[in-house]
Design an enzyme around this catalytic site. Structure first.
Site, short mmCIF file in Angstrom:
data_model
loop_
_atom_site.label_atom_id
_atom_site.label_comp_id
_atom_site.label_asym_id
_atom_site.label_seq_id
_atom_site.Cartn_x
_atom_site.Cartn_y
_atom_site.Cartn_z
N ASP A 132 -57.76 -14.94 -7.21
CA ASP A 132 -56.64 -15.03 -8.15
C ASP A 132 -55.56 -13.97 -7.99
O ASP A 132 -54.37 -14.28 -8.04
CB ASP A 132 -57.18 -14.93 -9.59
CG ASP A 132 -58.02 -16.12 -9.99
OD1 ASP A 132 -58.44 -16.88 -9.09
OD2 ASP A 132 -58.26 -16.29 -11.19
N LYS A 133 -55.94 -12.70 -7.89
CA LYS A 133 -54.94 -11.64 -7.93
C LYS A 133 -54.39 -11.28 -6.56
O LYS A 133 -53.42 -10.52 -6.46
CB LYS A 133 -55.55 -10.38 -8.59
CG LYS A 133 -56.12 -10.62 -9.97
CD LYS A 133 -55.12 -11.26 -10.91
CE LYS A 133 -55.71 -11.56 -12.27
NZ LYS A 133 -56.66 -12.69 -12.26
N SER A 190 -59.31 -18.04 -20.06
CA SER A 190 -59.54 -18.70 -18.78
C SER A 190 -58.73 -19.98 -18.66
O SER A 190 -58.42 -20.65 -19.65
CB SER A 190 -61.04 -19.02 -18.63
OG SER A 190 -61.25 -19.91 -17.57
N ASP A 203 -62.62 -12.62 -10.23
CA ASP A 203 -62.72 -12.76 -11.68
C ASP A 203 -64.15 -12.92 -12.16
O ASP A 203 -64.50 -12.49 -13.26
CB ASP A 203 -61.89 -13.96 -12.14
CG ASP A 203 -60.41 -13.63 -12.24
OD1 ASP A 203 -59.95 -12.74 -11.50
OD2 ASP A 203 -59.71 -14.26 -13.04
N CYS A 260 -62.39 -20.70 -6.11
CA CYS A 260 -62.85 -21.77 -7.00
C CYS A 260 -62.09 -23.06 -6.69
O CYS A 260 -60.88 -23.04 -6.46
CB CYS A 260 -62.62 -21.38 -8.45
SG CYS A 260 -63.52 -19.90 -8.94
#
Length: 583
Positions: free
Chosen positions: A123-124, A470, A81, A194
């Site tokens: 994330d994905k 976000s 991201d 993160c």
């Protein structure tokens, strides 16, 4: 071992060609009939999220070979991201999830491999891996590969999310940037995702709740002994799943998805988990409306953790307190304990081995941090298919906002509206036409929200958008992912300046106070003619993407029925029992 689909007739044209390739790779002839497993390595040199995955592969290969399995490493696209969102305003990010699914299908189904073990990171990747598992329905284990050591955890001033937020605010206000580079240099101190409880760690937890990761796998420090233990246990679990033909569709069920919804509400997870869980359900052929589950269960699920960015606790503290396993143990009275794990044990059996809540970082059911939902799904005349808001823990309010609409076609135009005075206190900013098909790929509105914060307007101006924002954003009245989106004919596309919008986070209502007959007579929304889609993947995505109510999955025919879901305007939620206020 049962019959394996990878074992083609040995002297057939394809069987003999496979032998030629695999013998040349050093695989002994006597091993050619063993189970063949894909190690899905979603790796890249572009971001810290993936920097350690290549080191995991040889260890995993050794563990699998020792258990009589032939591993084959395959690669997929690997979006980050913070890095691969630079092009076309970040619109490649969500579509890359489905590209991962297709990558896996092409390699694993094309080669007729027997199982797969997925190295999940940013994330994905985790939703992509879980969606592929549901689509292919072959024995699969997901390995959450851990979060990075951040500057905050090391006693320094910022992590990557804090640096991003500070830089965004400085860009809006023209404030000083002298210290930003120094902060950035200390923000990430190891590989991994993160460190906060944003989408990556939320999805890692979901993999465990769904039973697709081994118990105790998330969250975990990247490169730690606990991560390596998870890698070894995952190899053993995959072989056991192969032996017992334990497939994803026996694990990803309406019950386990509902458990995942409860867990996300209990920890204040990422709002992105709604669309990802819906997409996972679609691919696993599960009939469930995840948006409605969040809407109803959100008002019946206590908050048991308060982890950044929702609260003060670091993810390290959350992990040390027991992580997902302890939360599940405490939540068990509200969960379906009969749901299976990839290990063959039920959720109730797994929870019996978890440590109890410490009462400080993770709390028990009878002493939660709060009872207001951290993730609020709204429905109403402006969002018949749903919309979502993120709230802090605990939630100080405000919980209701009613005001006139000011309509913008992108975030830059909305930011300019703050400076020009077009957008004033009491207004509801409407940024539309940036949903999954309108952008296409979903536009980000975080910069606008940061601009509101920078100008001190975060509580006096609301936002309603069919785009996304976000996970850092959890203050003020910000409502995103409105469905149906403007480009799909949703009511948002017919909003005009001055129309009154009513947002009620307590009841879960999002309404446009315009006479329905008047609204019906207004012309349909027309996307801007100057959209930059590049004439490539994003154009293909626009043609295939389904609504958010269907998880934004891709479907070749819009009338195929696999994905489409018509959602009538649901009642706001006054009929939903609400938990009493926490002590």
């Amino acid at each position: 071992m049962r019959d394996l689909r990878s074992n083609l007739p040995p002297t057939s044209a394809l069987g003999i060609a496979r032998r030629a390739h695999w013998r040349s790779l050093g695989i002994p002839a006597e091993d050619l009939t063993r189970p063949k497993v894909a190690i899905v390595n979603t790796s890249s040199d572009l971001a810290a999220c993936y920097a350690h995955l290549d080191d995991i592969v040889p260890v995993l290969k050794h563990e699998l070979r020792a258990r009589g399995v032939i591993p084959f490493e395959i690669r997929t696209t690997a979006p980050s991201d913070f890095v691969t969102s630079a092009g076309r305003a970040g619109r490649y990010i969500l579509p890359s999830r489905d590209l991962i699914v297709d990558d896996i299908e092409a390699a694993v189904e094309g080669a007729k491999l027997d199982a797969m073990i997925c190295l999940s990171s940013c994330d994905k990747t985790t939703p992509g891996h879980l969606m592929a598992a549901g689509r292919l329905d072959i024995p699969t284990v997901v390995i959450p590969c851990g979060y990075q050591h951040s500057g905050l955890a090391a006693g320094r001033e910022a992590d990557v999310e804090e640096v991003f937020l500070l830089a965004s605010k400085a860009a809006v206000t023209g404030g000083p940037t002298d210290e930003l580079e120094e902060l950035a240099d200390d923000a990430i101190l190891s590989p991994g995702v993160c460190a906060g409880l944003a989408t990556a760690n939320s999805m890692h937890i979901i993999a465990e709740v769904l039973g697709m990761a081994v118990p105790g796998a998330a969250p975990v420090r990247a490169g730690s002994e606990r991560m390596w233990d998870s890698v070894r246990r995952s190899a053993a679990a995959l072989v056991d799943a192969l032996e017992h033909d334990r497939r994803p569709r026996t694990l990803i069920t309406a019950g386990s998805i509902r458990n995942a919804v409860r867990t996300m509400l209990a920890v204040g997870g990422s709002i992105n988990t709604i669309k990802h869980l819906q997409a996972i359900g679609i691919e696993a052929r599960v009939e469930i409306d995840v948006w409605e589950e969040f809407r109803v269960l959100g008002r019946q699920t206590p908050l048991l953790a308060s982890v950044r960015p929702n609260g003060p606790a670091l993810t390290e503290q959350f992990e040390d307190a027991g992580g997902a396993a302890t939360v599940l143990r405490e939540l068990l009275p509200l969960l379906d304990g009969d749901q299976l794990s990839v290990t063959g044990r039920t959720l109730a059996e797994v929870c019996a081995q978890a440590r109890p809540a410490d009462g400080e970082i993770i709390r028990p059911l009878d002493r939660p941090f709060g009872t207001d939902p951290a993730i609020t799904v709204l429905r109403g005349s402006l969002a018949p298919g749903g919309a979502v808001a993120k709230r802090p823990v605990p939630d100080p309010g405000p919980h209701r906002f009613t005001g006139p609409a000011r309509v913008f076609s992108n975030r830059e135009e909305a930011i300019a509206g703050i400076t020009s005075g077009r957008l004033r206190e009491g207004d509801v900013a409407v940024i539309r036409g940036i949903g999954v098909s309108g952008a296409p790929g979903m536009g980000m509105t975080s910069a606008f929200i940061f601009a509101l914060h920078a100008r001190g307007l975060q509580h006096s101006v609301a936002l309603v958008t069919d785009g996304q924002f976000s996970g850092l954003v959890n203050q003020g009245v910000t409502v995103g992912e409105v469905s149906p989106e403007a480009a799909a004919g949703g009511p948002l596309g017919k909003v005009r300046d001055g129309d009154v919008i009513d947002i009620d986070l307590r009841t879960g209502a999002l309404d446009l106070l315009v006479d329905p007959e008047e609204l019906a007579e207004r012309p349909a929304f027309q996307p801007p003619a100057d959209r930059d889609t590049g004439g490539g993947f994003l154009d293909q995505y626009e043609q295939l993407v389904q609504p958010l109510s269907c998880g934004a999955v891709l479907c070749a025919r819009k009338d195929a029925g696999r994905c489409e879901r018509e959602t009538a305007a649901a009642p706001a939620g006054a009929d939903i029992p609400i938990l009493k206020e926490a002590p």
